[in-house]
Scaffold this active site. Structure first.
Site, PDB file in Angstrom:
ATOM      1  N   LYS A  76     -11.290 -12.287 -10.175  1.00 10.68           N
ATOM      2  CA  LYS A  76     -12.575 -12.171  -9.332  1.00 10.68           C
ATOM      3  C   LYS A  76     -13.475 -11.265  -9.883  1.00 10.68           C
ATOM      4  CE  LYS A  76     -11.864 -12.138  -4.757  1.00 10.68           C
ATOM      5  NZ  LYS A  76     -11.035 -12.589  -3.343  1.00 10.68           N
ATOM      6  N   LYS A 119     -14.529  -5.029  -6.325  1.00 13.25           N
ATOM      7  CA  LYS A 119     -14.966  -3.917  -6.366  1.00 13.25           C
ATOM      8  C   LYS A 119     -13.822  -2.416  -7.497  1.00 13.25           C
ATOM      9  CE  LYS A 119     -13.408  -3.108  -1.977  1.00 13.25           C
ATOM     10  NZ  LYS A 119     -14.749  -2.930  -0.116  1.00 13.25           N
ATOM     11  N   LYS A 166       0.889  -1.020  -0.129  1.00 13.06           N
ATOM     12  CA  LYS A 166      -0.261  -0.350  -0.280  1.00 13.06           C
ATOM     13  C   LYS A 166       0.743   1.301  -0.376  1.00 13.06           C
ATOM     14  CE  LYS A 166      -4.295  -1.166   1.774  1.00 13.06           C
ATOM     15  NZ  LYS A 166      -4.869  -1.617   3.244  1.00 13.06           N
TER      16      LYS A 166
END
Ligand code: TRP
Length: 329
Positions: A194, A197, A111
């Site tokens: 998959k 979002k 991240k």
């Protein structure tokens, strides 16, 4: 009864993959274990820099969880910031984990690298300490998580053991478990990926709150292949197999049985779309009802917060007592 804790961040909109893959099992699981479900809004602060965003997402997610069937009288469904003990124990956890351990967290490294040009908050770094507090506050025996969160539960175990050996037996050391497998739902436009979002196009994702016409359109446009045979074979026929798996998950049949009853893609797409519409319609109805009744939503959240605090406050007190902080009496 085994106490099981799962938490979800209020970021992004819930889609069919989340529902068939996980949330539906939370609903059945609440009758099989002592289930705690937290909406972890404080975790979302690690990447939040605008006002007025987290609250509405939290409310929508709560309404969604109740709409799919989590029952606050059966499970404990709570919002993290409604239980101040999370932040309080979070600090104790920060003092129990080392800088080196936090530096080795792969999610932090990923991240932080992705946000290179962006603001990297210290919270992004200490996030696993808050997550450890989420888990240890509730004496959770099991924490079902996907691979991406395994390291965070492992570090929670290390923290719990270290604390127990320094200050005496205080925390239950939780086990990482693999969540009960739900349906594996992939993107309708990119069926090897998959449903997620972070996907590039909306056309491949069915949201829980999509209108029936929009759902049908997405199914009709679903990517298949050109050999014209209906078979459940993820490797060779990802698009068709995804439709088969979705229809099977909606109807309770096995994917092989579903595949055997179709010879053409058109009717398969149509029936999968129809089955999803039928599955989601009552959920959408309940969602709208709840969102139109704030008083009821608040009542449900208060039930959850009270149940959660009853457990969390005892654990925090035990922690302070074992450390030997000066009580105010
Ligand atoms: N870190 C988790 C995620 O990003 C969310 C989370 C926060 C969590 N606290 C938790 C998961 C406690 C399990 C247990 O998905």
């Amino acid at each position: 009864m085994t106490r099981v804790l799962s938490c979800i961040q209020p970021t992004g909109v819930v889609h069919l993959g989340n529902y068939l893959g996980a949330l539906r099992n939370w609903v059945s699981g609440q009758h099989e274990c002592d289930a705690f479900h937290g909406i972890v809004d404080l975790h979302a602060l690690t990447v939040t820099d605008r006002p007025g965003v987290v609250g509405p997402s939290t409310l929508e997610l709560a309404a969604t969880l109740f709409a799919v069937g989590l029952d606050p009288e059966v499970a404990t469904v709570f919002v993290q910031s409604h239980v101040p003990e999370h932040s309080q124990l979070g600090w104790v956890m920060e003092c129990t984990v080392s800088y080196g351990e936090l530096s080795r967290m792969t999610q932090f490294k990923d991240k932080a690298a992705k946000r290179e040009a962006d603001f990297v908050s210290a919270g992004l770094f200490t996030y696993p300490a808050l997550q450890a507090a989420d888990i240890l506050l509730y004496d959770a025996n099991e924490v079902p998580v996907g691979e991406d969160q395994r390291q965070h539960v492992e570090i929670t175990r290390d923290i719990a053991m270290r604390f127990n050996s320094r200050f005496g037996d205080t925390f239950v050391v939780p086990k990482v478990v693999t969540p009960k497998a739900g349906a594996k739902v992939t993107d309708l436009q990119e069926p090897t990926a998959k449903m997620s979002k972070s996907s590039s196009s909306e056309a491949g994702i069915v949201y829980l709150l999509d209108e029936p016409a929009a759902i049908m359109k997405k199914f009709k446009r679903a990517v298949t292949d050109s050999d014209g045979e209906v078979r459940f074979d993820r490797a060779q026929k990802p698009g068709v197999s995804n439709l088969v798996e979705i229809l099977a998950a909606c109807t309770g049949k096995s994917p092989t049985d579903v595949a055997a009853s179709y010879t053409q893609y058109g009717p398969l797409k149509n029936d999968a779309g129809q089955a999803v519409i039928e599955l989601l319609t009552p959920i959408q109805h309940r969602y709208r009802e709840l969102m139109g009744d704030r008083a009821e939503l608040s009542r449900l959240l208060r039930v959850g917060a009270d149940k959660a605090r009853a457990v969390a406050s005892r654990t925090l007190q035990r922690t302070y007592d074992n450390i030997g902080l000066l009580p105010l009496d």
